[in-house]
Structure formats: C-alpha cells, structure tokens
Design a protein around this motif. Structure first.
Motif, mmCIF file in Angstrom:
data_model
loop_
_atom_site.group_PDB
_atom_site.id
_atom_site.type_symbol
_atom_site.label_atom_id
_atom_site.label_comp_id
_atom_site.label_asym_id
_atom_site.label_seq_id
_atom_site.Cartn_x
_atom_site.Cartn_y
_atom_site.Cartn_z
ATOM 1 N N GLY A 75 0.814 -1.209 0.000
ATOM 2 C CA GLY A 75 0.000 0.000 0.000
ATOM 3 C C GLY A 75 0.852 1.266 0.000
ATOM 4 N N GLN A 101 -3.709 -2.030 -8.665
ATOM 5 C CA GLN A 101 -3.584 -0.978 -7.637
ATOM 6 C C GLN A 101 -4.003 0.372 -8.207
ATOM 7 N N GLY A 127 -2.739 -4.774 0.032
ATOM 8 C CA GLY A 127 -2.193 -3.629 -0.701
ATOM 9 C C GLY A 127 -3.276 -2.922 -1.507
ATOM 10 N N ALA A 130 -5.424 -0.862 0.664
ATOM 11 C CA ALA A 130 -4.734 0.368 1.096
ATOM 12 C C ALA A 130 -4.799 1.432 -0.005
ATOM 13 N N TRP A 131 -4.725 0.990 -1.272
ATOM 14 C CA TRP A 131 -4.780 1.960 -2.382
ATOM 15 C C TRP A 131 -6.174 2.567 -2.551
#
Ligand code: SF4
Length: 283
Positions: A75, A101, A127, A130-131
C-alpha cells in the motif's frame, strides 16, 4: 514410459522478474530485507537467504539498508515510510498487480466504493485495499455488497482469481445491489497466467495416466493447480521434491505428465524430470 511436460508451467513472469531483481541487488549491492517471502517456495526463500535476503513481516523490523516489496505489492503507506526513513527501495511489484492498484486508487478517487473479489488476508489484497484509501472492502461473498454505503460501486479482482469466477461474482453482486445503486462498474483485473497453467494441465491430462504437480504445500496457486488436475480424473501426485516419487507410483503406467505452480522454480521441475528418467521415463 513417456514423460511429458505441460506446455505452460512453473514461475510466472511476475515472480521470475521479482526473483531476478532481488538476485541482481544481492550481487551488486549486497544484503537486503524482503517484506514477506519473495515467492511462496521454501527452497527459493532458503537459497535467497543464503545469499543475504532476510524475510521480515513488517517494516519496523528493518533498521537500515535496502528493502524489497514483493510481487504482491504494498500500500502507499509502506512506500511513504520507506521514503521517510531513507531506506533503499527494491520494488518488485508485478506490473499486473500495479495495474490493479492503479484501478483501485483511480476508482476510489472518482467516488466509487471499491469491492475487491479476493481474500482480505492475502497480502496483495491488503495492498489493493490500502490503495482505495479506506473506501474499499474485500470479499468472496456477493451478499457483502449489501454492506456498501453510497450510490456508486466498482468491482475489481485479486489478480490470481479465475476470470470466469470474477464475472460470476459481478453478476451476483449486480443482482444483490438492484434498486440500491446508481452506478456499478466492473473491471477484470485478473491475471491470465494462472489460467494458462490450469488449461495446459487439463490439456496434458488427456494424454497421460498420471500427473506430478510440483510445488510448495504452502503455495495456494500450486494447491489450486493440483485440484484442477485432480478434477480431470487423472491420477494426481502433489509433490514438493523429486525424492517423493516412488517406483510404485509408476507401476503399469505408459505415460506420465509433469506440471508446476507459478511459484515453483525450474530447478525443482528439472529434478523431477531427472528422477522420472532414473525410473525408466523417456521424453
Ligand atoms: S500470477 Fe500474474 S499477477 Fe501474480 S505475480 Fe504472476 S504474473 Fe504477476
């Protein structure tokens, strides 16, 4: 006894690239830490450890030097911390994961809630979430779409999921969300590599009586590959190394096949082929 290798097997381009990047760093600049295992294969991780790659679970375990982000990506917070602490970054994020992402980030910026078809505990999905900057959730259950707040929903997928399964999920979510949403978007971010290994193994299963699936037991993609092979009805042996092949496994067979998961190195496959030759196999 004829031995045939699947047309597509072993390391995918993303994992091959990640291992090559880490090895190049080890050769040129010395030791580094990797944020999680570079590949889900114990032999490769041990070999890299011998050359100076230490696996850490969290950035807080890295005091100085270089740190590698794995092919699964990370992330934006991880990149910020690496920059802030002046660590050297070796970013091996697979370009296909990077595209997912970017999609997660762009869609959340456009005001969509992002629903990720995938396992929340998987590092790649962590990840991706988180994006989305807190505007995403991950699930395999289409009914979870009912928890989504707001009128706009976007669907993307963990890259290693099956494309067909993703579209079935999208169809079910569409039905679950009827009458509640103003806009629904679905973006297929699956990776074609996993499917290519499955199809090649299914094809091989039509020409042999048994298939050896080579890979680490902790590799989800190799376990799934073994399931796909087993479902064809062919005799299936899931092995981690060549020495697990017993002469009894080959009794009465005239053709056997070999395939390997996306995290299995070429050396492991070569060792299996050599063992089969020792036991009377011919290409
Ligand atoms: S399976 Fe696909 S997305 Fe995952 S690392 Fe390999 S090439 Fe990249």
């Amino acid at each position: 006894m004829r031995v045939e290798l699947a047309a597509v097997y072993g390391f995918c381009p993303g994992v091959r690239r990640a291992v090559a990047m880490v090895e190049a760093h080890l050769r040129g600049r010395g030791a580094l830490s990797t944020l999680g295992a570079i590949v889900h294969n114990a032999q490769v991780v041990e070999e890299l450890a011998r050359k100076g790659a230490r696996v850490v679970e969290d950035l807080s375990e890295v005091r100085e030097g270089a740190v590698a982000v794995t092919a699964h990506g990370a992330g934006p917070g991880v990149y910020e911390e690496i920059r802030r602490r002046g660590l050297h970054l070796v970013d091996t994020t697979c370009p296909i994961v990077r595209r997912a992402q970017e999609a997660a980030h762009r869609l959340s910026e456009e005001g969509f809630t992002v629903l990720i078809y995938g396992e929340a505990a998987h590092p790649e999905v962590g990840g991706l979430l988180a994006w989305t900057g807190g505007r995403g959730l991950a699930t395999l259950d289409p009914q979870e779409a009912g928890r989504v707040q707001g009128p706009r929903l976007a669907l993307i997928s963990q890259t290693t999921k099956d494309a067909e399964a993703f579209w079935e999920f999208a169809q079910a979510v569409t039905w679950e969300s009827r009458g509640r949403l103003r806009e629904l978007r679905a973006l297929d971010t699956t990776c074609p590599e996993t499917g290519r290994r499955y199809r090649a193994a299914q094809d091989l299963a039509q020409r042999v009586q048994a298939i050896f699936v080579v890979g680490s037991r902790n590799s989800a993609n190799t376990r799934r590959l073994a399931e796909v092979v087993r479902a064809t009805g062919v005799q299936t042996h899931f092995i981690e190394s060549a020495d697990e092949i017993r002469p009894d496994d080959l009794a009465g067979l005239s053709a056997v096949g070999v395939t390997a998961g996306a995290s299995t190195p070429d050396e492991a496959v070569r060792a299996v082929l050599a063992r089969l030759r020792e036991l009377g196999g011919e290409p």
